[in-house]
Design a protein around this motif. Structure first.
Motif, PDB file in Angstrom:
ATOM      1  N   LEU A 295       0.797  -1.015  -0.021  1.00 10.41           N
ATOM      2  CA  LEU A 295       0.169  -0.057  -0.240  1.00 10.41           C
ATOM      3  C   LEU A 295       0.848   1.080  -0.064  1.00 10.41           C
ATOM      4  N   LEU A 296       2.021   1.226   0.918  1.00  6.67           N
ATOM      5  CA  LEU A 296       2.916   2.574   0.728  1.00  6.67           C
ATOM      6  C   LEU A 296       3.643   2.667  -0.274  1.00  6.67           C
ATOM      7  N   GLY A 297       3.972   1.405  -0.879  1.00 10.44           N
ATOM      8  CA  GLY A 297       4.567   1.597  -2.241  1.00 10.44           C
ATOM      9  C   GLY A 297       3.705   2.079  -3.339  1.00 10.44           C
ATOM     10  N   LEU A 298       2.407   1.802  -3.314  1.00 10.06           N
ATOM     11  CA  LEU A 298       1.351   2.140  -4.239  1.00 10.06           C
ATOM     12  C   LEU A 298       1.255   3.825  -4.189  1.00 10.06           C
ATOM     13  N   ILE A 299       1.080   4.154  -2.894  1.00  3.99           N
ATOM     14  CA  ILE A 299       0.922   5.421  -2.502  1.00  3.99           C
ATOM     15  C   ILE A 299       2.278   6.502  -3.042  1.00  3.99           C
ATOM     16  N   ASP A 300       3.481   5.807  -2.782  1.00  6.61           N
ATOM     17  CA  ASP A 300       4.830   6.474  -3.285  1.00  6.61           C
ATOM     18  C   ASP A 300       4.758   6.582  -4.730  1.00  6.61           C
ATOM     19  N   LEU A 301       4.291   5.457  -5.406  1.00  7.28           N
ATOM     20  CA  LEU A 301       4.234   5.673  -6.904  1.00  7.28           C
ATOM     21  C   LEU A 301       3.366   6.637  -7.272  1.00  7.28           C
ATOM     22  N   PHE A 302       2.339   6.788  -6.786  1.00  6.98           N
ATOM     23  CA  PHE A 302       1.264   7.683  -7.140  1.00  6.98           C
ATOM     24  C   PHE A 302       1.694   9.078  -7.101  1.00  6.98           C
ATOM     25  N   LEU A 303       2.157   9.381  -5.763  1.00  8.85           N
ATOM     26  CA  LEU A 303       2.702  10.839  -5.349  1.00  8.85           C
ATOM     27  C   LEU A 303       3.886  11.258  -6.538  1.00  8.85           C
ATOM     28  N   LYS A 304       4.856  10.283  -6.782  1.00 11.61           N
ATOM     29  CA  LYS A 304       6.032  10.475  -7.670  1.00 11.61           C
ATOM     30  C   LYS A 304       5.411  10.821  -8.950  1.00 11.61           C
ATOM     31  N   SER A 305       4.447  10.066  -9.271  1.00 15.15           N
ATOM     32  CA  SER A 305       4.009  10.490 -10.882  1.00 15.15           C
ATOM     33  C   SER A 305       3.135  11.721 -10.860  1.00 15.15           C
ATOM     34  N   VAL A 306       2.469  12.208  -9.875  1.00 19.18           N
ATOM     35  CA  VAL A 306       1.836  13.572  -9.693  1.00 19.18           C
ATOM     36  C   VAL A 306       3.096  14.600  -9.690  1.00 19.18           C
ATOM     37  N   VAL A 307       3.932  14.499  -8.804  1.00 23.25           N
ATOM     38  CA  VAL A 307       4.938  15.412  -8.692  1.00 23.25           C
ATOM     39  C   VAL A 307       5.751  15.564  -9.934  1.00 23.25           C
ATOM     40  N   LEU A 308       6.298  14.450 -10.434  1.00 22.35           N
ATOM     41  CA  LEU A 308       7.342  14.572 -11.471  1.00 22.35           C
ATOM     42  C   LEU A 308       6.534  14.854 -12.955  1.00 22.35           C
ATOM     43  N   ASP A 309       5.322  14.065 -13.103  1.00 18.85           N
ATOM     44  CA  ASP A 309       4.923  14.084 -14.340  1.00 18.85           C
ATOM     45  C   ASP A 309       4.021  15.351 -14.519  1.00 18.85           C
ATOM     46  N   TRP A 310       3.166  15.589 -13.437  1.00 15.86           N
ATOM     47  CA  TRP A 310       2.132  16.547 -13.651  1.00 15.86           C
ATOM     48  C   TRP A 310       2.569  17.987 -13.484  1.00 15.86           C
ATOM     49  N   LEU A 311       3.022  18.138 -11.969  1.00 16.30           N
ATOM     50  CA  LEU A 311       3.447  19.495 -11.545  1.00 16.30           C
ATOM     51  C   LEU A 311       4.685  19.851 -12.159  1.00 16.30           C
ATOM     52  N   LEU A 312       5.745  19.304 -12.425  1.00 21.67           N
ATOM     53  CA  LEU A 312       6.819  19.605 -12.899  1.00 21.67           C
ATOM     54  C   LEU A 312       6.760  19.953 -14.371  1.00 21.67           C
ATOM     55  N   LYS A 313       5.798  19.326 -14.986  1.00 23.19           N
ATOM     56  CA  LYS A 313       5.555  19.629 -16.488  1.00 23.19           C
ATOM     57  C   LYS A 313       4.672  20.868 -16.564  1.00 23.19           C
ATOM     58  N   LEU A 314       3.918  21.086 -15.626  1.00 15.87           N
ATOM     59  CA  LEU A 314       2.989  22.402 -15.701  1.00 15.87           C
ATOM     60  C   LEU A 314       3.995  23.514 -15.453  1.00 15.87           C
ATOM     61  N   GLY A 315       5.021  23.680 -14.844  1.00 15.97           N
ATOM     62  CA  GLY A 315       5.768  24.728 -14.586  1.00 15.97           C
ATOM     63  C   GLY A 315       6.759  25.176 -15.731  1.00 15.97           C
ATOM     64  N   SER A 316       6.656  24.035 -16.578  1.00 19.17           N
ATOM     65  CA  SER A 316       7.743  24.234 -17.658  1.00 19.17           C
ATOM     66  C   SER A 316       6.996  24.763 -18.977  1.00 19.17           C
TER      67      SER A 316
END
Length: 130
Positions: free
Chosen positions: A109-130
């Motif tokens: 469960l914690l691994g899945l939460i970590d993967l989800f948060l990683k994808s949110v931060v790296l894929d969505w939030l960092l791409k919105l800023g560029s």
């Protein structure tokens, strides 16, 4: 509150003298152990010296007020340990199995939460800023 609770009194002069004597006997045993090591005495003689000093020091300290309280505490502890109901081997194995399953499920469960948060931060939030 425990009905056996007693008001602790200060340590008497005789008790302090006995405790000092116990410490001196222990120190003498340590000095004797070291001295015998420097003179080349055999290991069993050195071991007997330190064990004898420890036994005599504990015996002296046991007859002081704090020593009597410690002996009383140990006796009460043994009495309470007889009241403990220890789990059977089967109960212990089943409980250990349940704990292992819970650890694995929570890790996934914690691994899945970590993967989800990683994808949110790296894929969505960092791409919105560029």
């Amino acid at each position: 509150m425990n009905t056996k609770a007693e008001q602790t009194k200060g340590t008497s002069g005789a008790d302090i003298g006995k405790l000092v004597l116990a410490v001196l006997v222990l120190a003498a045993g340590i000095v004797g152990y070291t001295y015998l090591g420097n003179t080349g005495a055999s290991s069993p003689v050195r071991l007997i010296t330190i064990l004898l000093a420890v036994i005599v020091a504990v015996a002296i300290a046991a007859f002081t007020g704090p020593g009597r309280r410690a002996r009383h505490f140990m006796a009460e502890s043994q009495f309470e340990m007889r009241k403990v109901v220890w789990p059977t081997r089967d109960e212990t194995i089943k409980t250990t199995g349940v704990i292992m399953v819970v650890v694995v499920v929570l890790s996934i469960l914690l691994g899945l939460i970590d993967l989800f948060l990683k994808s949110v931060v790296l894929d969505w939030l960092l791409k919105l800023g560029s």
